[in-house]
Design a protein around this motif. Sequence first.
Motif, PDB file in Angstrom:
ATOM      1  N   VAL A   5       0.850  -1.185   0.000  1.00 35.96           N
ATOM      2  CA  VAL A   5       0.000   0.000   0.000  1.00 35.96           C
ATOM      3  C   VAL A   5       0.889   1.240   0.000  1.00 35.96           C
ATOM      4  CG1 VAL A   5      -1.795   1.285   1.184  1.00 35.96           C
ATOM      5  CG2 VAL A   5      -1.832  -1.221   1.232  1.00 35.96           C
ATOM      6  N   GLU A   6       0.829   1.977  -1.109  1.00 38.86           N
ATOM      7  CA  GLU A   6       1.606   3.210  -1.216  1.00 38.86           C
ATOM      8  C   GLU A   6       0.807   4.389  -0.666  1.00 38.86           C
ATOM      9  OE1 GLU A   6       2.524   1.047  -5.242  1.00 38.86           O
ATOM     10  OE2 GLU A   6       0.785   1.409  -3.958  1.00 38.86           O
ATOM     11  N   SER A   7       1.537   5.377  -0.190  1.00 38.65           N
ATOM     12  CA  SER A   7       0.939   6.623   0.257  1.00 38.65           C
ATOM     13  C   SER A   7       1.990   7.717   0.195  1.00 38.65           C
ATOM     14  CB  SER A   7       0.383   6.496   1.678  1.00 38.65           C
ATOM     15  OG  SER A   7       1.423   6.196   2.592  1.00 38.65           O
ATOM     16  N   GLY A   8       1.543   8.951   0.346  1.00 36.66           N
ATOM     17  CA  GLY A   8       2.473  10.068   0.410  1.00 36.66           C
ATOM     18  C   GLY A   8       2.542  10.933  -0.832  1.00 36.66           C
ATOM     19  N   LEU A  20       7.381   9.174  -0.113  1.00 35.95           N
ATOM     20  CA  LEU A  20       6.433   8.104  -0.386  1.00 35.95           C
ATOM     21  C   LEU A  20       6.685   6.933   0.562  1.00 35.95           C
ATOM     22  CD1 LEU A  20       6.502   8.035  -4.291  1.00 35.95           C
ATOM     23  CD2 LEU A  20       5.187   9.515  -2.753  1.00 35.95           C
ATOM     24  N   SER A  21       5.610   6.286   0.944  1.00 37.98           N
ATOM     25  CA  SER A  21       5.700   5.103   1.808  1.00 37.98           C
ATOM     26  C   SER A  21       5.069   3.916   1.106  1.00 37.98           C
ATOM     27  CB  SER A  21       4.977   5.349   3.138  1.00 37.98           C
ATOM     28  OG  SER A  21       5.541   6.428   3.839  1.00 37.98           O
ATOM     29  N   CYS A  22       5.626   2.758   1.354  1.00 41.57           N
ATOM     30  CA  CYS A  22       5.081   1.499   0.851  1.00 41.57           C
ATOM     31  C   CYS A  22       4.986   0.555   2.042  1.00 41.57           C
ATOM     32  CB  CYS A  22       5.962   0.919  -0.241  1.00 41.57           C
ATOM     33  SG  CYS A  22       5.487  -0.747  -0.772  1.00 41.57           S
ATOM     34  N   THR A  83       8.145  -1.306   6.171  1.00 40.00           N
ATOM     35  CA  THR A  83       7.791  -0.266   5.197  1.00 40.00           C
ATOM     36  C   THR A  83       9.034   0.187   4.447  1.00 40.00           C
ATOM     37  OG1 THR A  83       5.932   0.508   6.535  1.00 40.00           O
ATOM     38  CG2 THR A  83       6.831   2.064   4.937  1.00 40.00           C
ATOM     39  N   TYR A  85      10.505   3.327   1.957  1.00 40.91           N
ATOM     40  CA  TYR A  85      10.259   4.741   1.687  1.00 40.91           C
ATOM     41  C   TYR A  85      11.011   5.197   0.439  1.00 40.91           C
ATOM     42  CZ  TYR A  85       8.734   4.670   6.550  1.00 40.91           C
ATOM     43  OH  TYR A  85       8.099   4.362   7.728  1.00 40.91           O
ATOM     44  N   THR A 115       0.618   5.666  -6.243  1.00 40.40           N
ATOM     45  CA  THR A 115       0.300   6.962  -5.650  1.00 40.40           C
ATOM     46  C   THR A 115       0.741   8.056  -6.616  1.00 40.40           C
ATOM     47  OG1 THR A 115       0.516   8.351  -3.658  1.00 40.40           O
ATOM     48  CG2 THR A 115       2.481   7.119  -4.329  1.00 40.40           C
TER      49      THR A 115
END
Length: 121
Positions: A5-8, A20-22, A83, A85, A115
Motif C-alpha cells: 500500500v503506497e501513500s504520500g 512516499l511510503s510502501c 515499510t 520509503y 500513488t
Amino acid sequence: QVQLVESGGGLVQPGGSLRLSCAASGFIVSSYAMTWYRQAPGKERRLVASIPSVIMSDVGDHIHYTDSVKGRFTISRDDAKNTVYLQMNNLTPEDTAVYYCNAMLGEYEYWGQGTQVTVSS
C-alpha cells in the motif's frame, strides 16, 4: 496475503519534497528486494530505485537509482514498520507520474495500487 500500500503522493511545487511510503503485509520487506517504479502519462513504467534484501552484504553498496534521480531521491527501509520509503527532493515537473511499489517474492511479483505525484507551479 501479500499486500503493498503506497501513500504520500500529492501536488508539490518544483523544488519541493515528498516522501512516499510502501507499507507491506504478508511478508518481511527486509528479506526481499524492494523497488519503486513510476509511470508518467503515455509512457512505460520505469524503475526509479531499488534496495536489496538484508541477505546481501553491504546493502548500501547495492542500492540502485535511475540516473535522472541520483542525488535527489533516497530509498530506505524501516524493518520495524515493514515499510519502504522513497524520499524525493528537488522535484521537477519531469518527476510527475504514478509511483508504484514492487516486491519480487521468488517467482511471484507484487505491485501496489500506486500513488500520484504531480510537480507543478
